[in-house]
Design a protein around this motif. Sequence first.
Motif, mmCIF file in Angstrom:
data_model
loop_
_atom_site.group_PDB
_atom_site.id
_atom_site.type_symbol
_atom_site.label_atom_id
_atom_site.label_comp_id
_atom_site.label_asym_id
_atom_site.label_seq_id
_atom_site.Cartn_x
_atom_site.Cartn_y
_atom_site.Cartn_z
ATOM 1 N N SER A 236 0.854 -1.167 0.000
ATOM 2 C CA SER A 236 0.000 0.000 0.000
ATOM 3 C C SER A 236 0.896 1.225 0.000
ATOM 4 N N SER A 237 0.722 2.109 -0.972
ATOM 5 C CA SER A 237 1.596 3.270 -1.079
ATOM 6 C C SER A 237 1.508 4.132 0.173
ATOM 7 N N PHE A 238 2.692 4.549 0.674
ATOM 8 C CA PHE A 238 2.758 5.356 1.888
ATOM 9 C C PHE A 238 1.972 6.653 1.711
ATOM 10 N N TRP A 239 2.100 7.259 0.529
ATOM 11 C CA TRP A 239 1.434 8.559 0.292
ATOM 12 C C TRP A 239 -0.076 8.386 0.224
ATOM 13 N N ARG A 240 -0.504 7.254 -0.344
ATOM 14 C CA ARG A 240 -1.948 7.009 -0.435
ATOM 15 C C ARG A 240 -2.537 6.825 0.973
ATOM 16 N N VAL A 241 -1.774 6.089 1.799
ATOM 17 C CA VAL A 241 -2.223 5.855 3.168
ATOM 18 C C VAL A 241 -2.251 7.172 3.957
ATOM 19 N N THR A 242 -1.196 7.985 3.768
ATOM 20 C CA THR A 242 -1.132 9.279 4.470
ATOM 21 C C THR A 242 -2.341 10.130 4.066
ATOM 22 N N LYS A 243 -2.657 10.087 2.768
ATOM 23 C CA LYS A 243 -3.816 10.856 2.277
ATOM 24 C C LYS A 243 -5.103 10.341 2.927
ATOM 25 N N THR A 244 -5.206 9.017 3.036
ATOM 26 C CA THR A 244 -6.397 8.412 3.667
ATOM 27 C C THR A 244 -6.541 8.919 5.098
ATOM 28 N N VAL A 245 -5.417 8.903 5.833
ATOM 29 C CA VAL A 245 -5.466 9.317 7.249
ATOM 30 C C VAL A 245 -5.854 10.795 7.355
ATOM 31 N N PHE A 246 -5.237 11.621 6.512
ATOM 32 C CA PHE A 246 -5.525 13.065 6.588
ATOM 33 C C PHE A 246 -6.889 13.425 5.985
ATOM 34 N N SER A 247 -7.519 12.457 5.318
ATOM 35 C CA SER A 247 -8.833 12.754 4.736
ATOM 36 C C SER A 247 -9.928 12.728 5.806
ATOM 37 N N MET A 248 -9.546 12.404 7.029
ATOM 38 C CA MET A 248 -10.532 12.405 8.123
ATOM 39 C C MET A 248 -10.042 13.308 9.263
ATOM 40 N N PRO A 249 -9.910 14.632 8.996
ATOM 41 C CA PRO A 249 -9.336 15.531 10.012
ATOM 42 C C PRO A 249 -10.173 15.606 11.293
ATOM 43 N N GLY A 250 -11.504 15.539 11.136
ATOM 44 C CA GLY A 250 -12.372 15.607 12.316
ATOM 45 C C GLY A 250 -12.083 14.450 13.267
ATOM 46 N N ASN A 251 -11.974 13.270 12.693
ATOM 47 C CA ASN A 251 -11.698 12.055 13.464
ATOM 48 C C ASN A 251 -10.340 12.164 14.170
ATOM 49 N N LEU A 252 -9.338 12.658 13.404
ATOM 50 C CA LEU A 252 -7.984 12.795 13.967
ATOM 51 C C LEU A 252 -7.964 13.767 15.138
ATOM 52 N N ILE A 253 -8.567 14.948 14.921
ATOM 53 C CA ILE A 253 -8.545 15.989 15.968
ATOM 54 C C ILE A 253 -9.303 15.495 17.202
ATOM 55 N N ARG A 254 -10.493 14.922 16.971
ATOM 56 C CA ARG A 254 -11.305 14.443 18.098
ATOM 57 C C ARG A 254 -10.541 13.367 18.895
ATOM 58 N N SER A 255 -9.933 12.434 18.169
ATOM 59 C CA SER A 255 -9.230 11.335 18.847
ATOM 60 C C SER A 255 -8.028 11.857 19.628
ATOM 61 N N CYS A 256 -7.322 12.856 19.049
ATOM 62 C CA CYS A 256 -6.158 13.417 19.757
ATOM 63 C C CYS A 256 -6.608 14.135 21.030
#
Lengths: 504, 151
Positions: A236-256
Amino acid sequence: MVFETFMTLLDPVIILSIFAGVSAGLFVGAMPGLTATMALAVLLPFTFTLPPLHGLVALGAVYMGAIYGGSFAAILVNTPGTPSSIATAFEGYPMSKQGRALEALSIATVASAIGGIAGSLFLLLLSPPLAKLSLRFGPAEYFWVAILGLTLIASLSEGSSTKGMMGGALGMIIGTMGVAPIGGETRFTFGMPVLQGGVAMIVALIGLFVLPELYTMAAKGKTALTAVEVDSKARSSFWRVTKTVFSMPGNLIRSCIIGEIVAIIPGAGGNVANLVAYNEAKRASKHPEKFGTGLPEGLVATESSNNVTVAGSMVPLLTLGIPGAPPDAVILGVMMLHGLRPGIELFTTSGKLTYGFIISMGLAAIAMVPVGLLGGRLIYKVIFRTPVYFLVPTIAMATMLGTYAVRNSHTDVIIMLILGTMGYLFKQIGIAPAPIVLGLILGTIAEMGYVQTMLSGQASQYPALKLFENGLSHILIGMIVFSAAWPYLAALKRRIMSKKGGSA
Amino acid sequence: MNREINTEIASGVVGLILSAVFFFALEDISWMSILFPKTLVYIMALIALALVVRGIIKPSRDRIFHVGSNVRWMVTGVLFFAWVLFMPVLGFFVSTVVFMTIIVGYLARARSRVTIGKFMVWIPIVIAEVTFFYLIFTKVLYVPLPEGMFF
């Protein structure tokens, strides 16, 4: 000072310590049953002869790597490597079964790195003002802070909170063995001169955290772990995965944010944060029914939140000396070994060291990406081929060496074995080792605060009233009452809700 | 030992016994040194009593010692203690090689047949592992490990 400290960290030896620490932590954390606390306790003696900054940097990196490493076993074996990865298995393992193991591991890596960096930023921003606030704390406030820590442990301990309190009280009594910090006389030596020096905190925590796990591993008697087959072609391409993770900013911020809030509460750590973050991600999702089938959203929530707690839980540790999570107790032990006392002094006199430690945890989070992506597959191959019957004596040897190296004392090793065996027996009747260890740490703070307050109140008729004199104490007492009552209030609420549900 | 017990009463009784042990160990020393431990002993006794009372009022049973083989963890524990007790006699290196080999063999036989051939593979691995840790501690970390009749 922060920039200057950052430049100090670019020393090749420190960079090497970070990479070595993350790799070692990843290795231990990826083994089911071995917790981050155990990783720190086992690897602790290797840092004894290092300068304080190098030692703390290495342990911070081990902690970060261990929490991240837990995701490997959760994703590949459906067994969380550490309790911080329980919810990771809910989404990671289904992804592996679908042949998307590498994608799941890459998502976990990126989310963990983001969580780790966020935790370091929280620590960098929140600690100095809190440390300044700690200047207003007198002996009475420190006493109440320690009691608050204990009530939180009790309310967060597995199963019965009363048993948690009992463990906390026992830990506090063990902490009083030996010479009194004020008064100077010896207590609870049972006529044995070897107990005059008391039970060293590190000795107790190594025994209580590591031995019960070793006994459990021995009882299970498994030969080796079995993992799902990883299809190396399904990269799985690292950049594609990074894009997937950053495509959910609400989830990331809430979880942090969830991770940080949980981390600040003494006694709670990644084990609580990952479950709360997963639950909230599910509640906020547009398709909650798909959770549990291999959704990256759930994986991002758990892995970012649990890695926030690594640095985040250091906020109460560095400012008040109260460990936010059990692994922090080991870090506190190392700080004390080097003569570092938590509080404002850490940010002024020892500022370079403290800021260096904080920033290094952010660097460790970044180091997880190359270590995890390049070395991760090699590490899990080694782990899954190592027989458990070799792991148990090897860890036991490292544990004995670690305990012995604290004071070059053979007696300490015996004390460690006795406490560890007692810890295993207590665990059977529902008294978990964590409250005992945290009681041991908080007991020392509470005793100093209590006796100093009583001494300062000698002029008045009722010295104990000194404990209730000022506003900060009142706020802390209010928090203690709320925290002690919380489990009962929550149970009452559940009962009312279920009654309502039943009558509807 | 695979049985269910009322763990509230069990932990309460353990707490009361420990409270009694620590209570009788309280010595007649200055109030500054004894005030806090004394208070703690009373608090622990109260918590333990609360557990016993709750266990009687609301009896519930939990399984204890239900993970794997109880004999295996106990034997492993005995071997750990023997290992540490023999350390000053045999020295760290020899005692560790001996007891690690015994524990590896004992735990391995839980799931597979142990043969002399297997020991021939395990012993060099154990020696290599112990040598690695021994050299790291004595030569790099300068921790003088216990010496016995050999070295």
